[in-house]
Design a protein around this motif. Structure first.
Motif, PDB file in Angstrom:
ATOM      1  N   GLN A   1     136.116-128.969 -54.796  1.00  0.00           N
ATOM      2  CA  GLN A   1     136.055-127.516 -54.619  1.00  0.00           C
ATOM      3  C   GLN A   1     136.177-126.799 -55.961  1.00  0.00           C
ATOM      4  N   GLY A   2     137.080-127.303 -56.845  1.00  0.00           N
ATOM      5  CA  GLY A   2     137.222-126.699 -58.167  1.00  0.00           C
ATOM      6  C   GLY A   2     135.965-126.868 -59.009  1.00  0.00           C
ATOM      7  N   GLN A   3     135.373-128.047 -58.964  1.00  0.00           N
ATOM      8  CA  GLN A   3     134.151-128.280 -59.727  1.00  0.00           C
ATOM      9  C   GLN A   3     133.010-127.409 -59.235  1.00  0.00           C
ATOM     10  N   LEU A   4     132.951-127.176 -57.944  1.00  0.00           N
ATOM     11  CA  LEU A   4     131.918-126.300 -57.404  1.00  0.00           C
ATOM     12  C   LEU A   4     132.132-124.865 -57.882  1.00  0.00           C
ATOM     13  N   ALA A   5     133.375-124.402 -57.877  1.00  0.00           N
ATOM     14  CA  ALA A   5     133.668-123.043 -58.344  1.00  0.00           C
ATOM     15  C   ALA A   5     133.321-122.889 -59.822  1.00  0.00           C
ATOM     16  N   SER A   6     133.622-123.921 -60.626  1.00  0.00           N
ATOM     17  CA  SER A   6     133.282-123.869 -62.057  1.00  0.00           C
ATOM     18  C   SER A   6     131.768-123.813 -62.252  1.00  0.00           C
ATOM     19  N   ALA A   7     131.030-124.600 -61.475  1.00  0.00           N
ATOM     20  CA  ALA A   7     129.581-124.599 -61.598  1.00  0.00           C
ATOM     21  C   ALA A   7     128.998-123.258 -61.183  1.00  0.00           C
ATOM     22  N   GLN A   8     129.587-122.645 -60.178  1.00  0.00           N
ATOM     23  CA  GLN A   8     129.097-121.332 -59.756  1.00  0.00           C
ATOM     24  C   GLN A   8     129.337-120.276 -60.836  1.00  0.00           C
ATOM     25  N   ALA A   9     130.515-120.350 -61.489  1.00  0.00           N
ATOM     26  CA  ALA A   9     130.813-119.386 -62.576  1.00  0.00           C
ATOM     27  C   ALA A   9     129.868-119.598 -63.754  1.00  0.00           C
ATOM     28  N   THR A  10     129.621-120.826 -64.116  1.00  0.00           N
ATOM     29  CA  THR A  10     128.703-121.127 -65.221  1.00  0.00           C
ATOM     30  C   THR A  10     127.299-120.626 -64.900  1.00  0.00           C
ATOM     31  N   ALA A  11     126.901-120.761 -63.626  1.00  0.00           N
ATOM     32  CA  ALA A  11     125.572-120.326 -63.227  1.00  0.00           C
ATOM     33  C   ALA A  11     125.432-118.812 -63.340  1.00  0.00           C
ATOM     34  N   VAL A  12     126.510-118.081 -63.048  1.00  0.00           N
ATOM     35  CA  VAL A  12     126.444-116.620 -63.166  1.00  0.00           C
ATOM     36  C   VAL A  12     126.221-116.208 -64.627  1.00  0.00           C
ATOM     37  N   ALA A  13     127.008-116.833 -65.539  1.00  0.00           N
ATOM     38  CA  ALA A  13     126.868-116.505 -66.969  1.00  0.00           C
ATOM     39  C   ALA A  13     125.481-116.879 -67.478  1.00  0.00           C
ATOM     40  N   ALA A  14     124.984-118.044 -67.066  1.00  0.00           N
ATOM     41  CA  ALA A  14     123.668-118.487 -67.518  1.00  0.00           C
ATOM     42  C   ALA A  14     122.577-117.574 -66.986  1.00  0.00           C
ATOM     43  N   LYS A  15     122.743-117.088 -65.784  1.00  0.00           N
ATOM     44  CA  LYS A  15     121.748-116.182 -65.206  1.00  0.00           C
ATOM     45  C   LYS A  15     121.701-114.852 -65.969  1.00  0.00           C
ATOM     46  N   LEU A  16     122.872-114.322 -66.302  1.00  0.00           N
ATOM     47  CA  LEU A  16     122.920-113.056 -67.063  1.00  0.00           C
ATOM     48  C   LEU A  16     122.268-113.228 -68.439  1.00  0.00           C
ATOM     49  N   LYS A  17     122.571-114.328 -69.102  1.00  0.00           N
ATOM     50  CA  LYS A  17     121.993-114.567 -70.435  1.00  0.00           C
ATOM     51  C   LYS A  17     120.471-114.707 -70.350  1.00  0.00           C
ATOM     52  N   ALA A  18     119.990-115.415 -69.338  1.00  0.00           N
ATOM     53  CA  ALA A  18     118.557-115.595 -69.199  1.00  0.00           C
ATOM     54  C   ALA A  18     117.871-114.260 -68.941  1.00  0.00           C
ATOM     55  N   ASP A  19     118.488-113.407 -68.123  1.00  0.00           N
ATOM     56  CA  ASP A  19     117.893-112.098 -67.840  1.00  0.00           C
ATOM     57  C   ASP A  19     117.851-111.243 -69.107  1.00  0.00           C
ATOM     58  N   ARG A  20     118.952-111.283 -69.886  1.00  0.00           N
ATOM     59  CA  ARG A  20     118.992-110.484 -71.124  1.00  0.00           C
ATOM     60  C   ARG A  20     117.944-110.962 -72.129  1.00  0.00           C
ATOM     61  N   TYR A  21     117.838-112.261 -72.293  1.00  0.00           N
ATOM     62  CA  TYR A  21     116.856-112.784 -73.243  1.00  0.00           C
ATOM     63  C   TYR A  21     115.433-112.479 -72.795  1.00  0.00           C
ATOM     64  N   THR A  22     115.211-112.449 -71.488  1.00  0.00           N
ATOM     65  CA  THR A  22     113.881-112.113 -70.991  1.00  0.00           C
ATOM     66  C   THR A  22     113.513-110.669 -71.370  1.00  0.00           C
ATOM     67  N   ASP A  23     114.491-109.739 -71.244  1.00  0.00           N
ATOM     68  CA  ASP A  23     114.242-108.339 -71.628  1.00  0.00           C
ATOM     69  C   ASP A  23     113.972-108.211 -73.127  1.00  0.00           C
TER      70      ASP A  23
END
Length: 396
Positions: free
Chosen positions: A105-127
């Motif tokens: 459960q902890g590893q899943l929560a960590s992966a979800q948090a990492t995915a949020v940060a990676a998604k924001l960075k990808a969106d910013r770099y796309t702009d």
């Protein structure tokens, strides 16, 4: 005139002649014709029942095995009792598996948090890429990192599901319903997911199978009879005779027959299914199965008293002919069906078969034929004078 004297010998001779004449009249009186009970032969159908050896076999058998390793904490069933599918049988120590679930459960929560940060960075770099404020390669790498983060979520979610399944397996449940054997382990024993020994065995006895052995010769004769039209397939009802000779009260049905002949025995295995609500039948019992595989057509069903067999096994019946005389006919029988002889040849429809009083009926003797009575003594009590109706005409 003197009287004429007649010698005494003349009177004696006359007396003897008179007595002889009277005696001759008495002997000329016809003897009473024996009375016999007959039935009129009519063609019908009869089940082709065959008694075959067989053994009972469990309907379902399932070994209870652990799917995870650990220490047995509790046994939750009564040995030899009835258990139901899904019922808990053993409790394996769940401590390690509960911890594995928390870790997943902890590893899943960590992966979800990492995915949020990676998604924001990808969106910013796309702009920024649109205004050429960042290198195209950096924007592509950011989008790839976001995708990897999403894949990591899927992976960690699967790890969590695996941990939850393993935790659930610490409760060892019954795979089927039935009667359970004794337990091979006690609380405190270490069990392994890879062990070969079962913790217990569950056997379902209701219904139960009976595996029957039939020779390939008998099966071939049956199929040829069906092909010729002399027999027609039946619903294949099966009855059982137990080891002590008693009849099993419930009727089973034939399920299927094997498609191959056992080369060592020359037999084909038939499988029947029987209800067994009281558990009277146990796996491995020897039984005799009376199998009705087909129905014979255009045969004659005669009472047991009507058919006699000589020392060579040749069957015969006594028939009242059109002249009222007894005729013996050799017949071909195919055994008994429900207490009656199944005659396939030797008589024709309308023949008057003697079933009562046959001890008084000899071939060539003229008899009085009466319809057979439910009480054989009635035939013996019939008046046996010569003035009554005789021959086959008495049985209409």
């Amino acid at each position: 005139m003197s009287a004429i004297r007649i010698p005494a010998s003349v009177f004696l001779t006359a007396s003897l002649l008179a007595l002889a004449a009277c005696g001759g009249k008495k002997d000329d009186k016809p003897k009473p014709e024996p009375v016999v009970g007959v039935i009129v032969a009519q063609p019908g159908t009869a089940a082709m029942a065959t008694e075959l050896p067989g053994r009972t076999d469990a309907y379902q058998v399932s070994d209870v095995r652990p799917q995870v390793s650990g220490i047995i904490l509790k046994r939750l069933f009564t040995e030899g009792g009835i258990v139901h599918q899904g019922q808990p049988l053993y409790q394996i120590d769940p401590s390690l598996y509960r911890a594995a679930v928390g870790q997943a459960q902890g590893q899943l929560a960590s992966a979800q948090a990492t995915a949020v940060a990676a998604k924001l960075k990808a969106d910013r770099y796309t702009d920024l890429e649109k205004i050429n404020a960042v290198a195209k390669q950096d924007a592509a790498d950011a989008r790839a990192a976001s995708g990897e983060a999403q894949a990591a979520i899927v992976q960690q979610r699967a790890n969590l599901q695996t941990a939850q399944i393993n935790l659930r397996y610490t409760n060892v449940n019954a795979p089927i319903s039935g009667r359970i054997s004794r337990s091979s382990v006690t609380p405190g024993a270490l069990v392994s997911a890879s062990q070969t020994d079962a913790l217990a065995t569950i056997t379902q006895l209701d219904p139960i199978y009976v595996d029957i052995q039939q020779s390939s010769t008998q099966l071939l004769a049956l199929r040829q009879a069906i092909a010729r039209g002399g027999a027609m397939p039946d619903k294949a009802a099966v009855k059982l005779k137990l080891e002590d000779g008693t009849d099993y009260p419930l009727t089973g049905t034939l399920q299927f027959s094997e498609v191959q002949v056992d080369t060592s025995t020359g037999a084909v295995t038939l499988r029947a299914r029987f209800p067994n609500p009281n558990g009277l039948l146990l796996p491995g019992m020897y039984v005799r199965a009376v199998v009705s595989q087909a129905v014979q057509r255009n045969v004659f069903l005669l009472p047991e008293a009507a058919v006699t067999h000589d020392a060579k096994g040749q069957a015969s019946v006594l028939v009242v002919g059109a002249d009222g005389k007894v005729v013996s006919k050799q017949v071909t029988d195919n055994g008994l069906s429900n207490g009656q002889w199944v005659v396939t040849a030797g008589i024709t429809a309308g023949d008057k078969i003697i079933v009562q009083g046959s001890s008084k009926a000899k071939p060539g003797l003229k008899v009085r034929a009466m319809p057979a009575s439910d009480n054989p003594a009635v035939i013996d009590q019939k008046p046996q004078n010569g003035g009554g109706q005789s021959g086959a005409g008495a049985a209409q």
